[in-house]
Motif scaffolding. Sequence first.
Motif, PDB file in Angstrom:
ATOM      1  N   ASP A 217      60.888  45.517  32.237  1.00 22.18           N
ATOM      2  CA  ASP A 217      62.345  45.141  31.769  1.00 22.18           C
ATOM      3  C   ASP A 217      63.228  45.724  32.789  1.00 22.18           C
ATOM      4  N   GLY A 218      64.136  44.858  33.619  1.00 23.56           N
ATOM      5  CA  GLY A 218      65.044  45.431  34.374  1.00 23.56           C
ATOM      6  C   GLY A 218      64.689  45.574  35.873  1.00 23.56           C
ATOM      7  N   ASP A 219      63.126  45.180  35.866  1.00 24.00           N
ATOM      8  CA  ASP A 219      62.746  45.033  37.399  1.00 24.00           C
ATOM      9  C   ASP A 219      63.626  44.027  38.360  1.00 24.00           C
ATOM     10  N   GLN A 220      63.677  43.994  39.544  1.00 24.14           N
ATOM     11  CA  GLN A 220      64.377  43.033  40.335  1.00 24.14           C
ATOM     12  C   GLN A 220      63.623  42.522  41.452  1.00 24.14           C
ATOM     13  N   TRP A 221      63.289  41.582  41.679  1.00 21.90           N
ATOM     14  CA  TRP A 221      62.738  40.991  42.983  1.00 21.90           C
ATOM     15  C   TRP A 221      63.622  40.202  43.793  1.00 21.90           C
ATOM     16  N   ARG A 222      63.511  39.778  44.901  1.00 23.30           N
ATOM     17  CA  ARG A 222      64.015  38.921  45.719  1.00 23.30           C
ATOM     18  C   ARG A 222      63.627  37.634  45.911  1.00 23.30           C
ATOM     19  N   ILE A 223      64.242  36.766  45.655  1.00 21.54           N
ATOM     20  CA  ILE A 223      64.092  35.157  45.421  1.00 21.54           C
ATOM     21  C   ILE A 223      64.955  34.105  46.083  1.00 21.54           C
ATOM     22  N   ASN A 224      64.488  33.219  46.400  1.00 20.45           N
ATOM     23  CA  ASN A 224      65.555  31.978  46.580  1.00 20.45           C
ATOM     24  C   ASN A 224      64.859  30.687  46.732  1.00 20.45           C
ATOM     25  N   PHE A 225      65.528  29.605  46.658  1.00 22.24           N
ATOM     26  CA  PHE A 225      64.933  28.301  46.437  1.00 22.24           C
ATOM     27  C   PHE A 225      65.627  27.452  47.295  1.00 22.24           C
ATOM     28  N   SER A 226      64.914  26.467  47.887  1.00 26.74           N
ATOM     29  CA  SER A 226      65.625  25.495  48.774  1.00 26.74           C
ATOM     30  C   SER A 226      65.185  23.982  48.794  1.00 26.74           C
ATOM     31  N   ARG A 227      66.149  23.103  48.673  1.00 26.78           N
ATOM     32  CA  ARG A 227      65.680  21.556  48.620  1.00 26.78           C
ATOM     33  C   ARG A 227      65.880  21.013  50.065  1.00 26.78           C
ATOM     34  N   VAL A 228      64.934  20.244  50.338  1.00 29.19           N
ATOM     35  CA  VAL A 228      65.066  19.558  51.731  1.00 29.19           C
ATOM     36  C   VAL A 228      65.382  17.949  51.408  1.00 29.19           C
ATOM     37  N   GLU A 229      66.432  17.412  52.013  1.00 29.25           N
ATOM     38  CA  GLU A 229      66.607  16.102  51.610  1.00 29.25           C
ATOM     39  C   GLU A 229      66.934  15.414  52.930  1.00 29.25           C
ATOM     40  N   TRP A 230      66.597  14.209  52.943  1.00 34.22           N
ATOM     41  CA  TRP A 230      66.712  13.263  54.121  1.00 34.22           C
ATOM     42  C   TRP A 230      67.575  12.090  53.817  1.00 34.22           C
ATOM     43  N   ASP A 231      68.180  11.816  54.690  1.00 28.18           N
ATOM     44  CA  ASP A 231      68.887  10.435  54.783  1.00 28.18           C
ATOM     45  C   ASP A 231      68.038   9.371  55.018  1.00 28.18           C
ATOM     46  N   ILE A 232      68.197   8.337  54.050  1.00 30.92           N
ATOM     47  CA  ILE A 232      67.046   7.130  54.217  1.00 30.92           C
ATOM     48  C   ILE A 232      67.714   5.874  54.125  1.00 30.92           C
ATOM     49  N   GLN A 233      66.953   4.814  54.751  1.00 30.30           N
ATOM     50  CA  GLN A 233      67.293   3.390  54.425  1.00 30.30           C
ATOM     51  C   GLN A 233      66.198   2.668  54.006  1.00 30.30           C
ATOM     52  N   VAL A 234      66.394   1.250  53.730  1.00 28.81           N
ATOM     53  CA  VAL A 234      65.241   0.610  53.202  1.00 28.81           C
ATOM     54  C   VAL A 234      64.896  -0.440  54.434  1.00 28.81           C
ATOM     55  N   ASN A 235      63.684  -0.526  54.685  1.00 31.19           N
ATOM     56  CA  ASN A 235      63.065  -1.267  55.903  1.00 31.19           C
ATOM     57  C   ASN A 235      61.841  -1.934  55.124  1.00 31.19           C
ATOM     58  N   GLY A 236      61.668  -3.293  55.246  1.00 31.64           N
ATOM     59  CA  GLY A 236      60.635  -4.020  54.646  1.00 31.64           C
ATOM     60  C   GLY A 236      60.249  -3.663  53.326  1.00 31.64           C
ATOM     61  N   GLY A 237      61.062  -3.111  52.292  1.00 34.01           N
ATOM     62  CA  GLY A 237      60.902  -2.801  51.042  1.00 34.01           C
ATOM     63  C   GLY A 237      60.097  -1.409  50.905  1.00 34.01           C
ATOM     64  N   GLN A 238      60.377  -0.695  52.172  1.00 32.55           N
ATOM     65  CA  GLN A 238      60.085   0.703  51.975  1.00 32.55           C
ATOM     66  C   GLN A 238      61.226   1.772  52.207  1.00 32.55           C
ATOM     67  N   TYR A 239      61.056   2.892  51.945  1.00 37.53           N
ATOM     68  CA  TYR A 239      62.051   3.893  52.199  1.00 37.53           C
ATOM     69  C   TYR A 239      61.564   4.455  53.621  1.00 37.53           C
ATOM     70  N   THR A 240      62.470   4.551  54.697  1.00 33.80           N
ATOM     71  CA  THR A 240      62.461   5.222  55.723  1.00 33.80           C
ATOM     72  C   THR A 240      63.606   6.293  56.175  1.00 33.80           C
TER      73      THR A 240
END
Length: 361
Positions: A217-240
């Motif tokens: 109880d009370g212990d502290q750790w270092r942590i972080n989180f990241s989300r990678v997101e790409w800009d996409i378009q639709v070509n031939g019915g698929q994401y690119t």
Amino acid sequence: MCRTLARAAAAAAIAALALVPGSPAADVPPGDMLAAWPHPKGYVCYRAPGPITIDGDLKSAEWDAAPWSDAFVDIEGDKRPKPQFRTRMKMLWDDEALYIAAELEEPHVWATIKEHDAVIFQDPDFEIFLDPDGDNHTYGELELNALNTTWDLLLTKPYKNGGRALNGWEIIGLKTAVKVQGTLNDPRDTDTGWTIEVRWPWKGLRELATFTGAPRDGDQWRINFSRVEWDIQVNGGQYTKVKNRPEHNWVWAPQGVIDMHRPERWGYLQFSTAKPGTATFKPDPDWPVRDALHRAYYAQHAHHKKNGAFATAADLGLKDIADRLDVRATRTGCEISWLEREAKQPKVRYSITDDARLWKH
């Protein structure tokens, strides 16, 4: 007279140091790395009120007990616009493991990578970075995409300091699950997003810290989180991906630069045995010292880049803290320590090496 000669000798030794092969020659800091950094975000992690089933579904009484984090921001913080889609996380723990859940809003959920330990961030992904002892060295990273393909790796130290990613490292007992709110890889409809559950056992953290069981109880750790997101378009019915556009990096605790591997700026994970919702995050009382030493670390590298040698404390350009710093030559580089000068004899409180390892005496 002896003290004057000793100081002169130390200054000469430091000035004569050349950066050895493999040391962080490229670690030249942006200007804001030399300024004081505010205390990072903190999250109070409560004990799970019951067993957690790892299936990607967050609609359970156990997860209802955990508070959501703030929405993620750009990795550079307020320098950049707010993310287009919301990302948030929550955590719980018990005697066996740390549990992490995440919710990623996304109108078009897609993923292509199916091979374990591939470079997952070439897809949209969610990433966890964990350094239990907060020394900037030997920390873990976990990435996963919407196919629940994972990449777990151990970093000996940050890349900027010549660290290596050990891809052969496997998190013992790791369990992950993903649930898509919509249809995966189908551009014909609009999705809501995807949710994630992770069970990271304490026994899967033995290489990262010296503890042998669950935190206290009370212990502290270092942590972080990241989300990678790409800009996409639709070509031939698929994401690119849209060509020649870099990825977006959305994080819980902003780094100030586009680099997740600066553990000194990660957030704080505080474990609690209190009733969920009743505990308060307690800022790290040592944060001002830790931050000051990192400022000195970055100033030292900037000085070396410009002059080809390490500086003495007086030459770092940090007038507000120069009298609290003790800079010494080591066999491979230099070490900077923080001195408690209020005592009769100055006492070393924290130290940091030129490859960013930080520890408390």
